[in-house]
Scaffold this motif. Sequence first.
Motif, mmCIF file in Angstrom:
data_model
loop_
_atom_site.group_PDB
_atom_site.id
_atom_site.type_symbol
_atom_site.label_atom_id
_atom_site.label_comp_id
_atom_site.label_asym_id
_atom_site.label_seq_id
_atom_site.Cartn_x
_atom_site.Cartn_y
_atom_site.Cartn_z
ATOM 1 N N HIS A 33 0.890 -0.995 -0.111
ATOM 2 C CA HIS A 33 0.015 -0.011 0.100
ATOM 3 C C HIS A 33 0.756 1.426 -0.041
ATOM 4 O O HIS A 33 0.567 2.131 -0.826
ATOM 5 C CB HIS A 33 -0.979 0.015 1.055
ATOM 6 C CG HIS A 33 -1.557 1.372 1.319
ATOM 7 N ND1 HIS A 33 -2.642 1.600 0.639
ATOM 8 C CD2 HIS A 33 -1.572 2.165 2.459
ATOM 9 C CE1 HIS A 33 -3.146 2.865 1.137
ATOM 10 N NE2 HIS A 33 -2.215 3.296 1.961
ATOM 11 N N LEU A 67 -8.376 2.673 -2.743
ATOM 12 C CA LEU A 67 -7.368 3.412 -2.082
ATOM 13 C C LEU A 67 -5.810 2.390 -1.911
ATOM 14 O O LEU A 67 -5.120 2.354 -1.014
ATOM 15 C CB LEU A 67 -7.651 3.633 -0.563
ATOM 16 C CG LEU A 67 -8.723 4.752 -0.561
ATOM 17 C CD1 LEU A 67 -9.174 4.838 1.118
ATOM 18 C CD2 LEU A 67 -8.102 6.106 -0.894
ATOM 19 N N HIS A 69 -5.760 -0.557 -1.449
ATOM 20 C CA HIS A 69 -5.675 -1.254 -0.300
ATOM 21 C C HIS A 69 -5.290 -2.848 -1.023
ATOM 22 O O HIS A 69 -6.252 -3.727 -1.749
ATOM 23 C CB HIS A 69 -7.002 -1.486 0.380
ATOM 24 C CG HIS A 69 -7.183 -2.572 1.591
ATOM 25 N ND1 HIS A 69 -6.506 -2.129 2.627
ATOM 26 C CD2 HIS A 69 -7.716 -3.607 1.746
ATOM 27 C CE1 HIS A 69 -6.719 -2.945 3.655
ATOM 28 N NE2 HIS A 69 -7.580 -3.932 3.034
ATOM 29 N N ASP A 500 -8.060 6.833 4.447
ATOM 30 C CA ASP A 500 -6.950 6.013 4.220
ATOM 31 C C ASP A 500 -6.752 5.216 5.635
ATOM 32 O O ASP A 500 -6.466 3.790 5.504
ATOM 33 C CB ASP A 500 -5.906 6.807 3.911
ATOM 34 C CG ASP A 500 -4.772 5.652 3.203
ATOM 35 O OD1 ASP A 500 -5.039 4.610 2.833
ATOM 36 O OD2 ASP A 500 -3.587 5.751 3.397
ATOM 37 N N ARG A 504 -10.761 2.860 5.024
ATOM 38 C CA ARG A 504 -10.188 1.791 4.255
ATOM 39 C C ARG A 504 -10.133 0.480 4.683
ATOM 40 O O ARG A 504 -10.404 -0.522 3.833
ATOM 41 C CB ARG A 504 -8.763 2.066 3.713
ATOM 42 C CG ARG A 504 -7.699 0.961 3.001
ATOM 43 C CD ARG A 504 -6.663 1.602 2.387
ATOM 44 N NE ARG A 504 -5.392 1.955 3.400
ATOM 45 C CZ ARG A 504 -4.606 1.109 3.929
ATOM 46 N NH1 ARG A 504 -4.432 -0.282 3.356
ATOM 47 N NH2 ARG A 504 -3.721 1.593 4.944
#
Length: 597
Positions: A33, A67, A69, A500, A504
Motif C-alpha cells: 500500500h 485506496l 488496499h 486511508d 479503508r
Amino acid sequence: MTPTDHHLAHLRPDTWAAANRRLVRKALAEFSHERLLAPEELGDGRYRVRSDDGTVEYRFAARLLRLDHWQVAADSITRHRGAEELPLDAVDFLLELRTTLGLSDQVLPVYLEEITSTLAGSAYKLARPEPTAAELARAGFQAIETGMTEGHPGFVANNGRIGFDGEEYHRYAPEAAHPLRLVWLAAHRAHSVFTCGADTDYERHLAAELSQAERDRFAAVLTGLGLDPADYHLLPVHPWQWENKLSVTFAGELAARRLVLLGEGTDEYLAQQSIRTFFNTSDPTRHYVKTAISVLNMGFMRGLSAAYMEAAPAINDWLAELIEQDPVLRGTGLTVIREHAAIGYRHRQFEAATDRYSPYRRMLAALWRESPVPSLAPGERLATMAALLHTDRWGGSLAAALVQQSGLAPEAWLRRYLDAYLTPLLHSFYAHDLAFMPHGENVILVLDESGTVRRAIFKDIAEEIVVMDPQAELPEPVRRVRADIPDHLKLLSVFTDVFDCFFRYLAATLDEAGTLPEDDFWRTVAEVVADYQDQVPELAAKFERFDPFAGTFPLSCLNRLQLRNNQQMVDLGDPAAALQLVGELVNPIAAHAPRRR
C-alpha cells in the motif's frame, strides 16, 4: 508450573507460526500500500514479491481494493528459495527486504525487536480463549477494549512495547486484562503544577478520585516524615514507571523529599488500548487516569510532558464549549470526554540538560480524563471504535455482527455511524479549521441495545487536536494547538486520517464479510459528505478551496516514518514537515460526487 513457565506458555510452535503468518500478511499488504513493495502479478489474482538479492520470493493471492488496499489472503502466502518451500518468518522477511524497505543499520535491530515483541503479543492472544466476533459485539465496554487482537491497523510493528519484560507484559498489556492499582507519589508544589477545568479545583477533584481513608493514609505518610501535606500535590504513576524509572532516575528527588512514595491506591484499573491509560473498574464513574510510561511503542517513547499537561484542562474546556455552542456539532450528538485535570513534575536538572521534546521531560506527569459511563442514557452501551476493524481468529467481523444485530440494512447502519463520526469531523474542519486525531482508539461509540451507533465521543484532546490557522483567536492557554499547515496538506486530516487510515480497512472488512460491497460503502460516505455540504451552504467557498471530492490526494505513509526513525517518528515541533508523501491515491468518493458539481 513455575512463574517463568507460565509467562512463556504462549510461545509454542503452533502459535508462533500463526503469528508469523498474520504479520507477514500485514507486512505484504501495508508495505505494498505504501509502495515500498511492488508485487509482480502472476495471473488469477496471484502475486509475488522477491527478496533484495532475488533468491527468495513470496507468493500470495490478493484482491486490490480502493485506496490501493491489498486484501491479502493469509492462508495463500508461501515462501520459496528455488524449489524449496520455507516457513514464514516475519524477521527473516525484513532481513530479506531490508534494502527495499530502506532499513538502516541503526534502525534495523530496534525494529526487529519491535517486530519480535509484536509477534509475542500475537502469540499470547492466539493462545488464550477468544470470543467470537458476534459474542464480542454483544459484550461490555471493557470486554471489547481488552478483546482487541490487532492494535493499530496500519503499522506493522504496532505492539513493540520495548521495556516490558515477560512478567510485566502479563501485568500491564491491555490484552492481558490484569487489574492493577496505581502507585501514588507526593510531589512538592515548588516542583509540580496541577491544573484543572473551570468547574473544579484540586481539593474537589482529589476528593472525587480518592476516598477519605486513602487521603488520610497518604497524609499520614508525609506527617510521619515530618513533612506538611499542604506542601505537596498527590500524583498517580504507572507501577512500571515507578519500578523501572522513577525509583532510580529520580532518586535524587526522592532523597531530597521533593518526591515521596505514598503507596498504592485502593481502586483497581484496567489498561486501555493505549497502554498508559487506565479505566477505573472499581468505580467506572471515576476518571480515566493517563500516566507517563517510558516504554518505546510504535515510534515514540510513551511519556507525558509536564509542560503539555499544564494547558490540557484549558484546551479541553475550550473545545467542549465550542462543541456546545455549535448547532451542527451539537446536532450530531458529538461530545468529548474532557481531560479534566492534569499534573506534571519538573525535574530541574533534566530540564536544564534537554530540549522540550526530550523523553527525559516526559517521565512524570498524569492527567485525569472524564469517564463516558455517567453520560449514558438508558439502553446505551459503549464500544471503542477500533472494534469495528476487529476480526476474530475464524474470520468473523465484529462490524458485520453489529450490522446483523441491528436489523438495519447495511447502508442504513453505516449511515448512522457516519452521521455520528464523519459529519462532526467535516464540520470541525470546514467551520473551525479544527482537526482531531480520530483513529479507532481515540473514539468511543455509543451504541443502542441493537448495536446501532447513536453518537460518538472523542478523546485524547490536548495532545492530538490542531487548529490549522496560525492567526486564529484563541484564549492564551489554548494557543498551543494552533499550527501553520500548508493548504495542500490540510485536508489530509480527512483523506489520510479518516479515509486511508480507518475507512479503508472498514470498507475492506465489510466487503470481505459479504455484508456491504466496497463501492456501496464509498457511495454512502459520499452521500454523507454531500448532505453535509447542503447543510452548510455558507461554507461553499471553503469547499471550493478544500474539495472533499477531489480526484486524488497525496498518499501519506505511516510505516515509512517508523522505518526511517523508530525512536521518534515525527519532529513534535513541526509534525507536518515529517510526512512521508509518496504519489497520489484515487479519492474513492470522487466517482460519487453529486451531479450539481
